[in-house]
Scaffold this motif. Structure first.
Motif, PDB file in Angstrom:
ATOM      1  N   GLN A  42       0.821  -1.217   0.000  1.00  9.46           N
ATOM      2  CA  GLN A  42       0.000   0.000   0.000  1.00  9.46           C
ATOM      3  C   GLN A  42       0.854   1.267   0.000  1.00  9.46           C
ATOM      4  O   GLN A  42       0.386   2.345  -0.351  1.00  9.46           O
ATOM      5  CB  GLN A  42      -0.934   0.015   1.214  1.00  9.46           C
ATOM      6  N   THR A 149       2.026   5.460   5.624  1.00  8.26           N
ATOM      7  CA  THR A 149       1.089   4.342   5.531  1.00  8.26           C
ATOM      8  C   THR A 149       1.014   3.752   6.932  1.00  8.26           C
ATOM      9  O   THR A 149       1.937   3.082   7.386  1.00  8.26           O
ATOM     10  CB  THR A 149       1.567   3.300   4.504  1.00  8.26           C
ATOM     11  N   HIS A 183      -6.332   8.397   2.662  1.00  6.47           N
ATOM     12  CA  HIS A 183      -7.368   7.444   2.245  1.00  6.47           C
ATOM     13  C   HIS A 183      -7.241   6.180   3.094  1.00  6.47           C
ATOM     14  O   HIS A 183      -6.118   5.729   3.360  1.00  6.47           O
ATOM     15  CB  HIS A 183      -7.217   7.057   0.772  1.00  6.47           C
ATOM     16  N   VAL A 185      -7.110   2.443   3.105  1.00  6.28           N
ATOM     17  CA  VAL A 185      -6.777   1.499   2.036  1.00  6.28           C
ATOM     18  C   VAL A 185      -6.965   0.038   2.440  1.00  6.28           C
ATOM     19  O   VAL A 185      -6.975  -0.847   1.578  1.00  6.28           O
ATOM     20  CB  VAL A 185      -5.329   1.716   1.538  1.00  6.28           C
TER      21      VAL A 185
END
Length: 280
Positions: A42, A149, A183, A185
């Motif tokens: 990701q 992330t 976002h 994910v």
């Protein structure tokens, strides 16, 4: 993943090193190496990046990052008990893993990282939000990282991506969306972890913007947003009265109605108010 990196399954590693996740450190170990590899993916192409990982624990995500091609992983871990497990990973990936036994809240990792830098972490629950705010509010922008992330409790993740006018919109949404594009994910159930937490988790990917969406001093913005959302049910002129004696005039100058509540004000309005407050 076990076949790909040739290292033992994480359950065997935990048993070998007698590791038990500590609630006091906000630890929940993610044992499924297929999931850790998916989280690593990701973050995007890691082959030309250094990666900062906070709280690697026994190294499940660390292995995913290295197997997915990270140029280097700098793993910052406070828990000395996992140093042996991480050393085994380092031996398997020579010169690509550096482990520091330190508190992530007090360490400056920059001298050990070469840009571009991506931050990828299953953050300890007890320091995750504080670390995020620090990464989002440096004085200078763009930051040293190009992307974050990060895994959070699902409720925290939903607050990060919340929109104005919703119950979950607040300080984290404003600070996150002001300088980055976040976002959700991935979502993970409790049973993916050992021990299983009482809540679901989610991974949020943030891409740093080249410049903030609106001009504002980060420390001033953080201060007024914290004050504004401290008493969400009050109108802003009441919840912000401690910020400035003439807060009514500053709200007017920022184009914010004095009867508005905090969740009704978009990021642009908060930044305008921060500029007015910064005038002194």
């Amino acid at each position: 993943m076990t076949a790909l990196d040739g290292l033992p399954p994480l359950r065997d590693v935990i048993e070998q090193h007698d590791l038990v996740a500590k609630k006091s450190m906000g630890q929940n170990f993610l044992l499924d190496l297929n999931l850790t590899a998916k989280i690593a993916r990701q973050a995007g192409n890691l082959s030309k990046c250094d990666v900062l990982e906070i709280g690697p624990g026994p190294g499940g995500l660390t292995r995913g990052l290295l197997a997915e091609g990270a140029r280097k992983v700098l793993a910052v871990e406070k828990d000395r008990r996992v140093m042996g497990a991480l050393a085994q990973i380092g031996a398997h990936y020579p010169d690509r893993l550096e482990v520091i036994n330190a508190d992530a809240l007090t360490l400056d990792p920059l001298e050990r990282l070469t840009p571009p830098v991506r931050v990828v972490s299953n953050l300890p629950y007890n320091i995750g939000t504080e670390l995020l705010v620090r990464w989002l509010t440096p004085t200078d922008w763009p930051p040293y990282w190009t992307s974050l992330t990060l895994m959070f409790q699902k409720e925290v993740a939903e607050r990060i991506v919340a929109q104005p006018g919703t119950k979950k919109y607040g300080r984290l949404a404003i600070l996150s969306q002001w300088r980055a594009t976040p976002h959700i994910v991935m979502e993970l159930p409790p049973e993916a972890f050992s021990p299983p937490p009482k809540v679901h988790s989610a991974v949020v990917h943030f891409e740093a913007l080249p410049a903030p969406r609106f001009e504002a001093d980060p420390k001033v913005l953080e201060r007024i947003v914290a004050a504004g959302f401290n008493q969400r049910r009050k109108m802003l002129r009441a919840s912000l009265k401690g910020v400035a004696t003439d807060i009514q005039d500053r709200l007017d100058a920022a184009g914010i109605k004095p009867t508005d509540r905090a969740e009704q004000v978009p990021i642009e309005g908060w930044c305008a108010l921060a500029r007015e407050v910064a005038k002194g």
